[in-house]
Design an enzyme around this catalytic site. Sequence first.
Site, PDB file in Angstrom:
ATOM      1  N   LYS A  13       0.822  -1.213   0.000  1.00 13.76           N
ATOM      2  CA  LYS A  13       0.000   0.000   0.000  1.00 13.76           C
ATOM      3  C   LYS A  13       0.859   1.267   0.000  1.00 13.76           C
ATOM      4  O   LYS A  13       0.598   2.201  -0.735  1.00 13.76           O
ATOM      5  CB  LYS A  13      -0.932   0.050   1.228  1.00 13.76           C
ATOM      6  CG  LYS A  13      -1.860  -1.125   1.360  1.00 13.76           C
ATOM      7  CD  LYS A  13      -2.809  -0.958   2.543  1.00 13.76           C
ATOM      8  CE  LYS A  13      -2.133  -0.866   3.903  1.00 13.76           C
ATOM      9  NZ  LYS A  13      -1.431  -2.086   4.320  1.00 13.76           N
ATOM     10  N   ARG A  88      -8.057   1.695  10.465  1.00  9.05           N
ATOM     11  CA  ARG A  88      -7.640   0.311  10.686  1.00  9.05           C
ATOM     12  C   ARG A  88      -8.609  -0.429  11.600  1.00  9.05           C
ATOM     13  O   ARG A  88      -8.393  -1.601  11.895  1.00  9.05           O
ATOM     14  CB  ARG A  88      -6.269   0.318  11.354  1.00  9.05           C
ATOM     15  CG  ARG A  88      -5.164  -0.298  10.497  1.00  9.05           C
ATOM     16  CD  ARG A  88      -3.886  -0.041  11.230  1.00  9.05           C
ATOM     17  NE  ARG A  88      -2.772  -0.822  10.884  1.00  9.05           N
ATOM     18  CZ  ARG A  88      -1.752  -0.356  10.168  1.00  9.05           C
ATOM     19  NH1 ARG A  88      -1.788   0.848   9.642  1.00  9.05           N
ATOM     20  NH2 ARG A  88      -0.694  -1.112   9.993  1.00  9.05           N
ATOM     21  N   ARG A 127      12.043  -6.950   4.163  1.00 14.44           N
ATOM     22  CA  ARG A 127      12.081  -5.491   3.994  1.00 14.44           C
ATOM     23  C   ARG A 127      13.225  -4.880   4.810  1.00 14.44           C
ATOM     24  O   ARG A 127      13.452  -5.252   5.944  1.00 14.44           O
ATOM     25  CB  ARG A 127      10.734  -4.966   4.510  1.00 14.44           C
ATOM     26  CG  ARG A 127      10.363  -3.625   4.028  1.00 14.44           C
ATOM     27  CD  ARG A 127       8.868  -3.471   4.019  1.00 14.44           C
ATOM     28  NE  ARG A 127       8.265  -3.392   5.350  1.00 14.44           N
ATOM     29  CZ  ARG A 127       7.012  -3.002   5.535  1.00 14.44           C
ATOM     30  NH1 ARG A 127       6.246  -2.667   4.521  1.00 14.44           N
ATOM     31  NH2 ARG A 127       6.511  -2.962   6.755  1.00 14.44           N
ATOM     32  N   ARG A 160      12.879  -2.876  10.253  1.00 16.06           N
ATOM     33  CA  ARG A 160      11.922  -2.264  11.182  1.00 16.06           C
ATOM     34  C   ARG A 160      11.684  -3.225  12.329  1.00 16.06           C
ATOM     35  O   ARG A 160      11.543  -4.433  12.101  1.00 16.06           O
ATOM     36  CB  ARG A 160      10.592  -2.023  10.459  1.00 16.06           C
ATOM     37  CG  ARG A 160      10.494  -0.676   9.822  1.00 16.06           C
ATOM     38  CD  ARG A 160       9.289  -0.548   8.924  1.00 16.06           C
ATOM     39  NE  ARG A 160       8.005  -0.861   9.546  1.00 16.06           N
ATOM     40  CZ  ARG A 160       6.820  -0.610   8.977  1.00 16.06           C
ATOM     41  NH1 ARG A 160       6.772  -0.029   7.794  1.00 16.06           N
ATOM     42  NH2 ARG A 160       5.696  -0.929   9.578  1.00 16.06           N
ATOM     43  N   ARG A 171       0.909  -8.612  14.003  1.00 21.73           N
ATOM     44  CA  ARG A 171       0.295  -7.644  13.074  1.00 21.73           C
ATOM     45  C   ARG A 171      -0.728  -8.316  12.166  1.00 21.73           C
ATOM     46  O   ARG A 171      -1.770  -7.742  11.877  1.00 21.73           O
ATOM     47  CB  ARG A 171       1.392  -6.971  12.233  1.00 21.73           C
ATOM     48  CG  ARG A 171       2.220  -5.998  13.059  1.00 21.73           C
ATOM     49  CD  ARG A 171       3.489  -5.616  12.341  1.00 21.73           C
ATOM     50  NE  ARG A 171       3.261  -4.711  11.243  1.00 21.73           N
ATOM     51  CZ  ARG A 171       4.135  -4.507  10.253  1.00 21.73           C
ATOM     52  NH1 ARG A 171       5.272  -5.183  10.221  1.00 21.73           N
ATOM     53  NH2 ARG A 171       3.874  -3.649   9.309  1.00 21.73           N
TER      54      ARG A 171
HETATM   55  P1  AMP Z   1       2.217   0.667   9.106  1.00 24.16           P
HETATM   56  O1  AMP Z   1       3.446   1.369   8.659  1.00 24.16           O
HETATM   57  O2  AMP Z   1       0.970   1.198   8.440  1.00 24.16           O
HETATM   58  O3  AMP Z   1       2.317  -0.839   8.993  1.00 24.16           O
HETATM   59  O4  AMP Z   1       2.030   1.001  10.667  1.00 24.16           O
HETATM   60  C1  AMP Z   1       3.005   0.642  11.618  1.00 24.16           C
HETATM   61  C2  AMP Z   1       2.401   0.607  13.003  1.00 24.16           C
HETATM   62  O5  AMP Z   1       1.884   1.900  13.363  1.00 24.16           O
HETATM   63  C3  AMP Z   1       1.202  -0.322  13.179  1.00 24.16           C
HETATM   64  O6  AMP Z   1       1.584  -1.682  13.392  1.00 24.16           O
HETATM   65  C4  AMP Z   1       0.521   0.289  14.405  1.00 24.16           C
HETATM   66  O7  AMP Z   1       1.231  -0.015  15.587  1.00 24.16           O
HETATM   67  C5  AMP Z   1       0.699   1.774  14.144  1.00 24.16           C
HETATM   68  N1  AMP Z   1      -0.434   2.293  13.342  1.00 24.16           N
HETATM   69  C6  AMP Z   1      -0.382   2.761  12.059  1.00 24.16           C
HETATM   70  N2  AMP Z   1      -1.599   3.145  11.643  1.00 24.16           N
HETATM   71  C7  AMP Z   1      -2.458   2.915  12.681  1.00 24.16           C
HETATM   72  C8  AMP Z   1      -3.849   3.091  12.864  1.00 24.16           C
HETATM   73  N3  AMP Z   1      -4.647   3.572  11.886  1.00 24.16           N
HETATM   74  N4  AMP Z   1      -4.386   2.759  14.076  1.00 24.16           N
HETATM   75  C9  AMP Z   1      -3.608   2.284  15.064  1.00 24.16           C
HETATM   76  N5  AMP Z   1      -2.287   2.066  14.949  1.00 24.16           N
HETATM   77  C10 AMP Z   1      -1.701   2.369  13.774  1.00 24.16           C
END
Ligand code: AMP
Length: 218
Positions: A13, A88, A127, A160, A171
Amino acid sequence: MRLVLVGPPGAGKGTQAAFIASAESIPKISTGDIFRANVSEGTELGKLAKQYMDAGDLVPDSVTVEMVRNRLAEEDAVRGFLLDGFPRTVPQAEELGAALQATKRPLQRVVNFQVPRADVIRRLSGRRSCPKCQATFHVEFAPSKKGNACDRCGEMLVQRSDDKPEAIETRLKVYEEQTAPLIQYYAHKRLLSELDASGSMDEVFEALFGVLAPYSAI
Ligand code: AMP
């Protein structure tokens, strides 16, 4: 264009969001990126978010929704926006709907990135990123020519902390339980488009561009 991208972590994404945002000249609003920036700047928000992120859990809705509401109120989001990683949860989607309704600019499309679970695990675990210039690589699909160092600036690449195996498991579980219900939620609102995101970056971009053509401002 007012758009949301949903799909499991590792579905691509973020990469596609960057392409579309640049083509349409609209901001890519990624809650994960905003949290990571706060973590590296050591802000209070970053300290709070880090404990959830490292474990692969979601940051509480109250914190996340407020952050997005403020971001959407910024000048550059008036023409349109692309949300990556938000909403989310169904409560986040309801809050987003209410906020956009209040400013009379409802969502136009929600695209669901579909990728088999085994591919997601392969994409996430390989990654790597550069902590200095933020360039991203993949040990298998897009390796750096300098091995473990960044192609662009020479810094050592890192993984990461939430791309480590235990966090990936959490996740994906969190995605199934809390985020996947959004697919039904947006399908009922007739906003959902399905996208096969298992192909190459170029193939997925072309398919996505086709889905979004009716909403394009260019
Ligand atoms: P991502 O880069 O989108 O995979 O986000 C990394 C981490 O940020 C996630 O595993 C959550 O811990 C936090 N996070 C990102 N977006 C959200 C969201 N909309 N609601 C809650 N936590 C989020």
